[in-house]
Design a protein around this motif. Sequence first.
Motif, PDB file in Angstrom:
ATOM      1  N   TYR A  17       0.919  -1.256  -0.246  1.00  0.00           N
ATOM      2  CA  TYR A  17      -0.123   0.050  -0.061  1.00  0.00           C
ATOM      3  C   TYR A  17       0.786   1.225  -0.093  1.00  0.00           C
ATOM      4  CZ  TYR A  17      -2.708   3.934   1.583  1.00  0.00           C
ATOM      5  OH  TYR A  17      -3.346   5.249   1.844  1.00  0.00           O
ATOM      6  N   SER A  20       2.624   1.830  -3.295  1.00  0.00           N
ATOM      7  CA  SER A  20       1.656   2.403  -4.353  1.00  0.00           C
ATOM      8  C   SER A  20       1.222   3.592  -4.159  1.00  0.00           C
ATOM      9  CB  SER A  20       0.773   1.280  -4.220  1.00  0.00           C
ATOM     10  OG  SER A  20      -0.305   1.186  -3.265  1.00  0.00           O
ATOM     11  N   GLN A  21       1.130   4.090  -3.157  1.00  0.00           N
ATOM     12  CA  GLN A  21       0.532   5.191  -2.808  1.00  0.00           C
ATOM     13  C   GLN A  21       1.479   6.549  -2.427  1.00  0.00           C
ATOM     14  OE1 GLN A  21      -2.852   5.908  -3.049  1.00  0.00           O
ATOM     15  NE2 GLN A  21      -2.706   3.864  -3.469  1.00  0.00           N
ATOM     16  N   HIS A  22       2.739   6.191  -2.161  1.00  0.00           N
ATOM     17  CA  HIS A  22       3.976   7.025  -1.899  1.00  0.00           C
ATOM     18  C   HIS A  22       5.167   6.505  -2.606  1.00  0.00           C
ATOM     19  CE1 HIS A  22       1.248   8.868   1.102  1.00  0.00           C
ATOM     20  NE2 HIS A  22       0.728   7.933   1.324  1.00  0.00           N
ATOM     21  N   GLY A  47       0.404  11.593   4.893  1.00  0.00           N
ATOM     22  CA  GLY A  47       0.572  10.248   4.521  1.00  0.00           C
ATOM     23  C   GLY A  47       0.470   9.130   5.454  1.00  0.00           C
ATOM     24  N   GLU A  50      -3.386   8.968   6.225  1.00  0.00           N
ATOM     25  CA  GLU A  50      -3.755   8.142   5.252  1.00  0.00           C
ATOM     26  C   GLU A  50      -3.525   6.783   5.380  1.00  0.00           C
ATOM     27  OE1 GLU A  50      -2.218   9.397   1.397  1.00  0.00           O
ATOM     28  OE2 GLU A  50      -3.224  11.304   1.620  1.00  0.00           O
ATOM     29  N   PHE A  51      -2.414   6.157   5.945  1.00  0.00           N
ATOM     30  CA  PHE A  51      -1.972   5.050   6.210  1.00  0.00           C
ATOM     31  C   PHE A  51      -2.699   4.373   7.272  1.00  0.00           C
ATOM     32  CE2 PHE A  51       1.245   2.252   8.490  1.00  0.00           C
ATOM     33  CZ  PHE A  51       1.052   0.902   7.511  1.00  0.00           C
ATOM     34  N   PHE A  54      -6.019   3.467   6.027  1.00  0.00           N
ATOM     35  CA  PHE A  54      -5.882   2.295   5.359  1.00  0.00           C
ATOM     36  C   PHE A  54      -6.012   1.078   6.302  1.00  0.00           C
ATOM     37  CE2 PHE A  54      -2.851  -1.061   4.216  1.00  0.00           C
ATOM     38  CZ  PHE A  54      -3.463  -1.591   3.226  1.00  0.00           C
TER      39      PHE A  54
END
Length: 91
Positions: A17, A20-22, A47, A50-51, A54
């Motif tokens: 994850y 892919s996002q950062h 971030g 967001e993590f 997730f």
Amino acid sequence: MPGALRSADLVAKMADYILSQHPSRFTAQTLPHDQSLLELGVLDSAGVIEFIVFVETTWDIQISDDDITRERMGSLDKMAALVQEYAAREA
């Protein structure tokens, strides 16, 4: 949440994850599991939030604000342990 959550599986899913996002200089093979992603420059403060979202969504847990600390969440290994702890409480 069926079955026990293996630390290696948790770390792998979290690393996928994050990468892919950062995007960063790290790959799935080189991303340190025992170092702060914030200090490594992989995640910034947004971030990190967001993590957390997730992680909570993926494993159907609610992380207490008291656990959002470097000691509890400072690395992928620490996050995996925290997810395991929360999952055990829910079981």
